[in-house]
Structures are given as structure tokens and as C-alpha cells.
Motif scaffolding. Structure first.
Motif, PDB file in Angstrom:
ATOM      1  N   LEU A   1      20.649   8.829   4.104  1.00 11.99           N
ATOM      2  CA  LEU A   1      21.732   8.981   3.130  1.00 11.99           C
ATOM      3  C   LEU A   1      21.208   9.471   1.783  1.00 11.99           C
ATOM      4  CD1 LEU A   1      23.844   5.822   3.999  1.00 11.99           C
ATOM      5  CD2 LEU A   1      24.276   8.192   4.641  1.00 11.99           C
ATOM      6  N   ARG A   2      20.074   8.955   1.353  1.00 15.70           N
ATOM      7  CA  ARG A   2      19.486   9.416   0.089  1.00 15.70           C
ATOM      8  C   ARG A   2      19.116  10.898   0.158  1.00 15.70           C
ATOM      9  NH1 ARG A   2      15.642   4.194  -1.232  1.00 15.70           N
ATOM     10  NH2 ARG A   2      17.316   2.911  -2.088  1.00 15.70           N
ATOM     11  N   ALA A   3      18.604  11.326   1.289  1.00 10.13           N
ATOM     12  CA  ALA A   3      18.255  12.740   1.456  1.00 10.13           C
ATOM     13  C   ALA A   3      19.507  13.607   1.427  1.00 10.13           C
ATOM     14  CB  ALA A   3      17.496  12.948   2.760  1.00 10.13           C
ATOM     15  N   ILE A   4      20.573  13.175   2.082  1.00  8.13           N
ATOM     16  CA  ILE A   4      21.824  13.939   2.093  1.00  8.13           C
ATOM     17  C   ILE A   4      22.392  14.049   0.679  1.00  8.13           C
ATOM     18  CG2 ILE A   4      24.247  13.889   2.851  1.00  8.13           C
ATOM     19  CD1 ILE A   4      23.166  12.713   5.537  1.00  8.13           C
ATOM     20  N   MET A   5      22.287  12.970  -0.090  1.00  4.44           N
ATOM     21  CA  MET A   5      22.826  12.959  -1.454  1.00  4.44           C
ATOM     22  C   MET A   5      21.915  13.661  -2.454  1.00  4.44           C
ATOM     23  SD  MET A   5      24.571   9.196  -1.773  1.00  4.44           S
ATOM     24  CE  MET A   5      23.109   8.293  -1.297  1.00  4.44           C
ATOM     25  N   GLY A   6      20.703  14.023  -2.043  1.00  2.72           N
ATOM     26  CA  GLY A   6      19.789  14.726  -2.925  1.00  2.72           C
ATOM     27  C   GLY A   6      18.977  13.826  -3.833  1.00  2.72           C
ATOM     28  N   ILE A   7      18.972  12.536  -3.552  1.00  5.58           N
ATOM     29  CA  ILE A   7      18.253  11.582  -4.386  1.00  5.58           C
ATOM     30  C   ILE A   7      16.744  11.680  -4.179  1.00  5.58           C
ATOM     31  CG2 ILE A   7      17.891   9.115  -4.823  1.00  5.58           C
ATOM     32  CD1 ILE A   7      20.878   8.741  -4.164  1.00  5.58           C
ATOM     33  N   LEU A   8      16.305  12.058  -2.977  1.00  6.43           N
ATOM     34  CA  LEU A   8      14.877  12.175  -2.689  1.00  6.43           C
ATOM     35  C   LEU A   8      14.343  13.530  -3.137  1.00  6.43           C
ATOM     36  CD1 LEU A   8      14.693  10.648   0.901  1.00  6.43           C
ATOM     37  CD2 LEU A   8      14.122   9.556  -1.258  1.00  6.43           C
ATOM     38  N   ASP A   9      13.197  13.516  -3.791  1.00  2.93           N
ATOM     39  CA  ASP A   9      12.584  14.756  -4.259  1.00  2.93           C
ATOM     40  C   ASP A   9      12.034  15.601  -3.119  1.00  2.93           C
ATOM     41  OD1 ASP A   9      13.103  14.109  -6.901  1.00  2.93           O
ATOM     42  OD2 ASP A   9      11.139  13.191  -7.202  1.00  2.93           O
ATOM     43  N   LYS A  10      11.348  14.961  -2.183  1.00  5.34           N
ATOM     44  CA  LYS A  10      10.680  15.708  -1.119  1.00  5.34           C
ATOM     45  C   LYS A  10      11.518  15.645   0.157  1.00  5.34           C
ATOM     46  CE  LYS A  10       6.134  15.482  -0.964  1.00  5.34           C
ATOM     47  NZ  LYS A  10       4.784  14.908  -0.816  1.00  5.34           N
ATOM     48  N   ARG A  11      12.191  16.749   0.462  1.00  8.53           N
ATOM     49  CA  ARG A  11      12.964  16.846   1.703  1.00  8.53           C
ATOM     50  C   ARG A  11      12.922  18.280   2.188  1.00  8.53           C
ATOM     51  NH1 ARG A  11      19.198  17.101   0.060  1.00  8.53           N
ATOM     52  NH2 ARG A  11      18.935  18.302  -1.829  1.00  8.53           N
ATOM     53  N   ARG A  12      12.943  18.427   3.492  1.00  3.77           N
ATOM     54  CA  ARG A  12      12.906  19.744   4.128  1.00  3.77           C
ATOM     55  C   ARG A  12      13.927  19.758   5.260  1.00  3.77           C
ATOM     56  NH1 ARG A  12      10.431  20.068   0.218  1.00  3.77           N
ATOM     57  NH2 ARG A  12       8.289  20.710  -0.133  1.00  3.77           N
ATOM     58  N   GLY A  13      14.276  20.928   5.693  1.00  6.71           N
ATOM     59  CA  GLY A  13      15.269  21.096   6.745  1.00  6.71           C
ATOM     60  C   GLY A  13      16.508  21.734   6.153  1.00  6.71           C
ATOM     61  N   SER A  14      17.649  21.444   6.740  1.00  7.52           N
ATOM     62  CA  SER A  14      18.903  22.018   6.275  1.00  7.52           C
ATOM     63  C   SER A  14      19.967  20.931   6.187  1.00  7.52           C
ATOM     64  CB  SER A  14      19.365  23.114   7.230  1.00  7.52           C
ATOM     65  OG  SER A  14      20.617  23.625   6.833  1.00  7.52           O
ATOM     66  N   ILE A  15      20.661  20.898   5.054  1.00  3.33           N
ATOM     67  CA  ILE A  15      21.818  20.033   4.867  1.00  3.33           C
ATOM     68  C   ILE A  15      22.922  20.929   4.315  1.00  3.33           C
ATOM     69  CG2 ILE A  15      22.781  18.027   3.688  1.00  3.33           C
ATOM     70  CD1 ILE A  15      19.844  17.056   3.317  1.00  3.33           C
ATOM     71  N   ARG A  16      23.974  21.095   5.118  1.00  2.00           N
ATOM     72  CA  ARG A  16      25.070  21.977   4.715  1.00  2.00           C
ATOM     73  C   ARG A  16      26.348  21.145   4.574  1.00  2.00           C
ATOM     74  NH1 ARG A  16      23.675  27.085   4.901  1.00  2.00           N
ATOM     75  NH2 ARG A  16      25.771  27.930   5.115  1.00  2.00           N
ATOM     76  N   LEU A  17      26.966  21.247   3.393  1.00  2.00           N
ATOM     77  CA  LEU A  17      28.243  20.594   3.124  1.00  2.00           C
ATOM     78  C   LEU A  17      29.300  21.680   3.014  1.00  2.00           C
ATOM     79  CD1 LEU A  17      27.064  18.074   0.409  1.00  2.00           C
ATOM     80  CD2 LEU A  17      27.854  17.519   2.699  1.00  2.00           C
ATOM     81  N   ASN A  18      30.252  21.639   3.912  1.00  2.00           N
ATOM     82  CA  ASN A  18      31.297  22.675   3.961  1.00  2.00           C
ATOM     83  C   ASN A  18      30.689  24.071   3.939  1.00  2.00           C
ATOM     84  OD1 ASN A  18      33.523  20.868   4.022  1.00  2.00           O
ATOM     85  ND2 ASN A  18      33.188  20.477   1.850  1.00  2.00           N
ATOM     86  N   GLY A  19      29.581  24.241   4.653  1.00  2.00           N
ATOM     87  CA  GLY A  19      28.928  25.537   4.782  1.00  2.00           C
ATOM     88  C   GLY A  19      27.958  25.882   3.673  1.00  2.00           C
ATOM     89  N   GLN A  20      27.829  25.044   2.655  1.00  2.00           N
ATOM     90  CA  GLN A  20      26.945  25.340   1.532  1.00  2.00           C
ATOM     91  C   GLN A  20      25.655  24.536   1.640  1.00  2.00           C
ATOM     92  OE1 GLN A  20      28.837  24.981  -2.272  1.00  2.00           O
ATOM     93  NE2 GLN A  20      27.063  25.725  -3.373  1.00  2.00           N
ATOM     94  N   GLU A  21      24.530  25.239   1.625  1.00  2.00           N
ATOM     95  CA  GLU A  21      23.211  24.599   1.722  1.00  2.00           C
ATOM     96  C   GLU A  21      22.923  23.790   0.463  1.00  2.00           C
ATOM     97  OE1 GLU A  21      20.041  23.115   3.134  1.00  2.00           O
ATOM     98  OE2 GLU A  21      20.982  24.652   4.392  1.00  2.00           O
ATOM     99  N   THR A  22      22.453  22.529   0.646  1.00  2.00           N
ATOM    100  CA  THR A  22      22.163  21.677  -0.502  1.00  2.00           C
ATOM    101  C   THR A  22      20.684  21.391  -0.694  1.00  2.00           C
ATOM    102  OG1 THR A  22      22.429  19.601   0.720  1.00  2.00           O
ATOM    103  CG2 THR A  22      24.413  20.549  -0.306  1.00  2.00           C
ATOM    104  N   VAL A  23      19.851  21.668   0.311  1.00  2.00           N
ATOM    105  CA  VAL A  23      18.412  21.480   0.110  1.00  2.00           C
ATOM    106  C   VAL A  23      17.961  22.504  -0.918  1.00  2.00           C
ATOM    107  CG1 VAL A  23      16.125  21.622   1.170  1.00  2.00           C
ATOM    108  CG2 VAL A  23      17.984  20.497   2.391  1.00  2.00           C
ATOM    109  N   GLY A  24      17.353  22.034  -1.982  1.00  2.00           N
ATOM    110  CA  GLY A  24      16.955  22.902  -3.073  1.00  2.00           C
ATOM    111  C   GLY A  24      17.967  22.941  -4.212  1.00  2.00           C
TER     112      GLY A  24
END
Length: 82
Positions: free
Chosen positions: A47-70
Motif C-alpha cells: 500500500l505504501r508503494a502504491i501511494m508513493g510513500i516509499l522512495d525506492k520502488r520499481r515496476g509499474s503502478i497505473r491509476l486510471n491508465g496513468q503511470e505513477t512510478v516516478g
């Protein structure tokens, strides 16, 4: 059914320790999901990774088609994840 949340090959770290190893999940419009598991298996970290709380994350998280990693963490709640 359109996917509102798509997580693909999600990996994250706390310092040098890798906490998530390739998490995949999809949540469609109108769906509710539950993440189950015993203590220490990565529920909160996911959940922290999905919300962007963690600094170090890799892969793909798309919300309504929009990439949030980075994406800047303060922008992610505006996409509907809190």
C-alpha cells in the motif's frame, strides 16, 4: 471492465533490504479487494508503494491508465488513492 489500478512487477526496498519481489494485481472499476497475509509479508509495504510513500520502488503502478512510478508523491492522492 476497465482497470482502475494495475500493479505489475512491483518491487520496493527499505534501505538495502528488498521488501517486495514482483507484486502483480489489478483492480477493476467498482471492485473491492482485500490483501491478506500474516505479519511481515508486505501488505502495508504494498500500500505504501502504491501511494508513493516509499522512495525506492520499481515496476509499474497505473491509476486510471496513468503511470505513477516516478511521479511526485504529492500528486498521487489527486489521482484518487489515499
Amino acid at each position: 471492465m476497465a482497470a482502475m489500478l494495475e500493479v505489475s512487477n512491483l518491487k520496493s526496498w527499505y534501505g538495502e533490504s528488498q521488501a517486495l519481489h514482483g507484486v502483480d494485481l489489478t483492480v477493476g472499476e467498482g471492485e473491492t479487494i482485500t490483501i491478506l497475509g500474516r505479519n511481515g509479508v508486505g501488505k502495508t509495504t504494498t500500500l505504501r508503494a502504491i501511494m508513493g510513500i516509499l522512495d525506492k520502488r520499481r515496476g509499474s503502478i497505473r491509476l486510471n491508465g496513468q503511470e505513477t512510478v516516478g511521479m511526485a508523491p504529492h500528486r498521487i492522492p489527486r489521482l484518487g488513492v489515499v
